[in-house]
Design an enzyme around this catalytic site. Sequence first.
Site, PDB file in Angstrom:
ATOM      1  N   GLU A  38       0.822  -1.211   0.000  1.00  0.00           N
ATOM      2  CA  GLU A  38       0.000   0.000   0.000  1.00  0.00           C
ATOM      3  C   GLU A  38       0.859   1.266   0.000  1.00  0.00           C
ATOM      4  O   GLU A  38       0.527   2.245  -0.644  1.00  0.00           O
ATOM      5  CB  GLU A  38      -0.966   0.020   1.200  1.00  0.00           C
ATOM      6  CG  GLU A  38      -2.068  -1.021   1.117  1.00  0.00           C
ATOM      7  CD  GLU A  38      -2.972  -0.840  -0.104  1.00  0.00           C
ATOM      8  OE1 GLU A  38      -3.062   0.281  -0.639  1.00  0.00           O
ATOM      9  OE2 GLU A  38      -3.584  -1.837  -0.526  1.00  0.00           O
ATOM     10  N   TYR A 121      -7.047   6.024   4.094  1.00  0.00           N
ATOM     11  CA  TYR A 121      -7.176   5.018   3.034  1.00  0.00           C
ATOM     12  C   TYR A 121      -6.300   3.782   3.345  1.00  0.00           C
ATOM     13  O   TYR A 121      -6.776   2.646   3.332  1.00  0.00           O
ATOM     14  CB  TYR A 121      -6.794   5.597   1.653  1.00  0.00           C
ATOM     15  CG  TYR A 121      -6.497   4.489   0.688  1.00  0.00           C
ATOM     16  CD1 TYR A 121      -7.525   3.771   0.101  1.00  0.00           C
ATOM     17  CD2 TYR A 121      -5.178   4.075   0.446  1.00  0.00           C
ATOM     18  CE1 TYR A 121      -7.271   2.681  -0.719  1.00  0.00           C
ATOM     19  CE2 TYR A 121      -4.908   2.989  -0.357  1.00  0.00           C
ATOM     20  CZ  TYR A 121      -5.959   2.300  -0.945  1.00  0.00           C
ATOM     21  OH  TYR A 121      -5.698   1.219  -1.730  1.00  0.00           O
ATOM     22  N   ASP A 139     -10.416   5.632  -2.288  1.00  0.00           N
ATOM     23  CA  ASP A 139      -9.294   6.153  -3.077  1.00  0.00           C
ATOM     24  C   ASP A 139      -9.843   6.700  -4.399  1.00  0.00           C
ATOM     25  O   ASP A 139     -11.062   6.787  -4.575  1.00  0.00           O
ATOM     26  CB  ASP A 139      -8.239   5.055  -3.318  1.00  0.00           C
ATOM     27  CG  ASP A 139      -8.724   4.002  -4.299  1.00  0.00           C
ATOM     28  OD1 ASP A 139      -9.945   3.923  -4.547  1.00  0.00           O
ATOM     29  OD2 ASP A 139      -7.882   3.258  -4.841  1.00  0.00           O
TER      30      ASP A 139
END
Length: 354
Positions: A38, A121, A139
């Site tokens: 991520e 997020y 997102d």
Amino acid sequence: MNQKQKFSSQLLRWNKQQNKRQMPWKGEKDPYKIWLSEIILQQTRVEQGLAYYNNFIKTFPTIHQLARAKDEKVFKLWEGLGYYSRCRNLLVTARFISKELKGKFPDSYESIKLLKGVGPYTAAAIASFAYNLPHAVVDGNVFRVLARVFGISKAIDSTDGKKHFTALAEELLDKKQPGLYNQAIMDFGAVVCKPAAPLCDSCVFKKDCYAFQHNKVGELPVKEKKISIKKRWFYYLVMEYKNAIAIRQRTDKDIWHSLYEFPLIEVAAASSVNDILKQAVKENWLKAKGYSVRTLSPLYKQQLSHQFISGQFILLTLKTKPANDGNWQWIARKDLQRYAFPRMLRDFMHSEMQ
Ligand code: SF4
């Protein structure tokens, strides 16, 4: 069944029957690997981030190994990905978890969100993928899909818009399988409801999709602010003295912090090489007649999110060592590859210094 309930079940059906998107971290449960993927994917396309992810996992299979690594080594591995604050935060967080938490990754949304470099997020992604906790990811993909399907014209970069989209995303989330749902909506936005040329004709939502039904696909989502791009001109002096080349580390609060570069003269507009060399003499980097210009590179360009950099490299051979080289290091040409440079400098070295 109302449109919202229908949306989630249609999305999950699409995911089961049609979603062919493969990614190495899909279905991954190890929070370390999810976190790493991520962070790499923040502001980076999947195609570009993939090789970096594989490299990081291969080099640092556990968070302890990453935490113990030297900064230089991690920066070198990150080289070319840009947004280097992510790399600095990566190290801070790895060391914090390894040392303070004895390697145990935090396992609640709130504690994950406290980690450096982790926003709402990323926290939702880790919490839902690793621990199946009910937190919706929001997102760019999610903004786009929701704006189009539900016909939302609130700006996605406004406070009000963000609140509205986040609340809707939480409402739509399948609370029993949040990880699966989150991955499905992101995949759907990436492969079907794409920013340009979405695949509306074969889309499972086309009967109910507001944007498709009202011919507004190109108008949604809406953004409020136009990004203003600052233009900068960088002239690099690639000085060679007795088979060594001067480099320095960028330490100012500016782009490319911690990376290496050649001595740089930044000017407000395109300048002549002569003016740059005069400036270098003034700085005591060069002696008036103590150097010769070997070559001049073509103009290099790099677009960053808020800046556009034009760069040129002046290759010089010095007869005498500069008087003012306090924070420079003199490195043999073959050893330059050990240091992490911004992409523009790496491109220049690859094409003109081999
Ligand atoms: S119909 Fe088109 S705009 Fe609407 S969700 Fe599907 S791909 Fe996106």
